[in-house]
Design an enzyme around this catalytic site. Sequence first.
Site, PDB file in Angstrom:
ATOM      1  N   TYR A 109     -24.842  12.766 -43.985  1.00  0.00           N
ATOM      2  CA  TYR A 109     -26.291  12.900 -43.853  1.00  0.00           C
ATOM      3  C   TYR A 109     -26.920  11.526 -44.054  1.00  0.00           C
ATOM      4  O   TYR A 109     -26.536  10.778 -44.961  1.00  0.00           O
ATOM      5  CB  TYR A 109     -26.856  13.865 -44.904  1.00  0.00           C
ATOM      6  CG  TYR A 109     -28.371  13.877 -44.887  1.00  0.00           C
ATOM      7  CD1 TYR A 109     -29.056  14.739 -44.033  1.00  0.00           C
ATOM      8  CD2 TYR A 109     -29.110  13.006 -45.693  1.00  0.00           C
ATOM      9  CE1 TYR A 109     -30.443  14.728 -43.981  1.00  0.00           C
ATOM     10  CE2 TYR A 109     -30.503  12.998 -45.638  1.00  0.00           C
ATOM     11  CZ  TYR A 109     -31.165  13.855 -44.785  1.00  0.00           C
ATOM     12  OH  TYR A 109     -32.520  13.839 -44.723  1.00  0.00           O
ATOM     13  N   GLU A 197     -34.065  10.741 -39.261  1.00  0.00           N
ATOM     14  CA  GLU A 197     -33.005  11.514 -39.902  1.00  0.00           C
ATOM     15  C   GLU A 197     -31.850  11.703 -38.918  1.00  0.00           C
ATOM     16  O   GLU A 197     -32.077  12.077 -37.768  1.00  0.00           O
ATOM     17  CB  GLU A 197     -33.553  12.881 -40.322  1.00  0.00           C
ATOM     18  CG  GLU A 197     -32.570  13.693 -41.143  1.00  0.00           C
ATOM     19  CD  GLU A 197     -33.126  15.075 -41.464  1.00  0.00           C
ATOM     20  OE1 GLU A 197     -33.501  15.305 -42.625  1.00  0.00           O
ATOM     21  OE2 GLU A 197     -33.189  15.918 -40.557  1.00  0.00           O
TER      22      GLU A 197
END
Length: 392
Positions: A109, A197
């Site tokens: 992530y 992101e």
Amino acid sequence: MDIHEYQAKEILASFGVPVPRGGLAYSPEQAGYRARELGGNAWVVKAQIHSGGRGEAGGVKLCRTDEEVRDYAATLFGHKLVTKQTDANGKDVYRVWVETASDIQQELYLGFVLDRKSERIMIVASAHGGMEIEDLADEDPDSLRRMVIDPAVGLAEYQARELAFSLGLKDGQIAQMVNVLGACYRAYRDLDAMMVEINPLVITGTGDLVALDAKMSFDTNALYRRPNVAALRDPSQEDPREATAADNGLAYVGLDGDIGCIINGAGLAMATMDMIKLAGGEPANFLDIGGGASPDRVCTAFRTVLSDSNVSVILVNIFAGINRCDWIAKGVIQAYREVGLTLPVVVRLAGTNVEEGRQILRDSGLPITATDTLAEAAEAAVSARDATPAAA
Ligand code: GDP
Ligand code: MN
């Protein structure tokens, strides 16, 4: 302002982030064609909506033939996809992204956000990315690595290396990660982003880093100087009420209650919503008509608020500095005439030309409750709501 995954990937790729090859489709046939054009024997078909959580909601699928790509795309087009990030209505799928499937060894992530506490861009990263990242953030927040970037220095290479090491990356992956981090940082900074992101950022079978999903959102106040970003706006993904309001220079946010609000100034709008709650009511919306509102703009505000069928009473609260109470009053009357308003209206006026404004409302003969204070207005709105038979 949010953009689609495929747009974010294109932007990040232009800054040097590796992404899978893919193509956009506006129809099932085009999706099948994209698969053949890309070649290979495995593709991922992904609904393009302004929301994450598509994987769990059935909006992402690995397909083995171009017929499968086409048939799966056919199930997406023209339908709404409801994810845990959308509301219960979901979002329309008008575009589908088809990309060459990647061989995933590990999902990381990576997020860049604005940290309000340090007033700086902050990197948030985890070696355990993918679809359960929110659960991880709740259950084991310490497993997330955080790093704040000094704007005067930018992202220093030693910082990027340190982060890469802390995620357990090895050898050549370190340099690749340094490259990805630098690219995301530059994209964020150079395009006035609010968020970048990549989830998941994967390590493939060959040990390479690839961005499998990407999300970017941008500072709306900076769009005037980023025409290329502004052009990526997709109104089909926005709340139609909020989009129409924005086009008319109104700041509108839809809420769940039934007391429609027309107010000038964001602070006064927040205070009014508090007072409505204190009086036992629920606001249907936040709406700031801004300064110098003409009767036409007031009328547009009424239309916007009334487009929400839950609204059973309207509360107008104006503290006129730049605004003029007589214009606001004229706008209210115009709304009665043009919109065919039947709901009760409570108006609280204060400030510039307040006496003229009140006189206009009195002379109109319309069933408007005028009050002097905000507290009285909130109470009057709640009693008017209670007196109105519930909408069917
Ligand atoms: P999101 O659910 O909206 O965040 O959509 P993502 O693009 O993150 O996709 C969800 C999940 O689908 C990912 O976490 C992966 O596990 C899986 N996925 C996406 N692309 C691929 C791929 O190319 N190959 C494989 N095997 N899985 C993929
Ligand atoms: Mn994702």
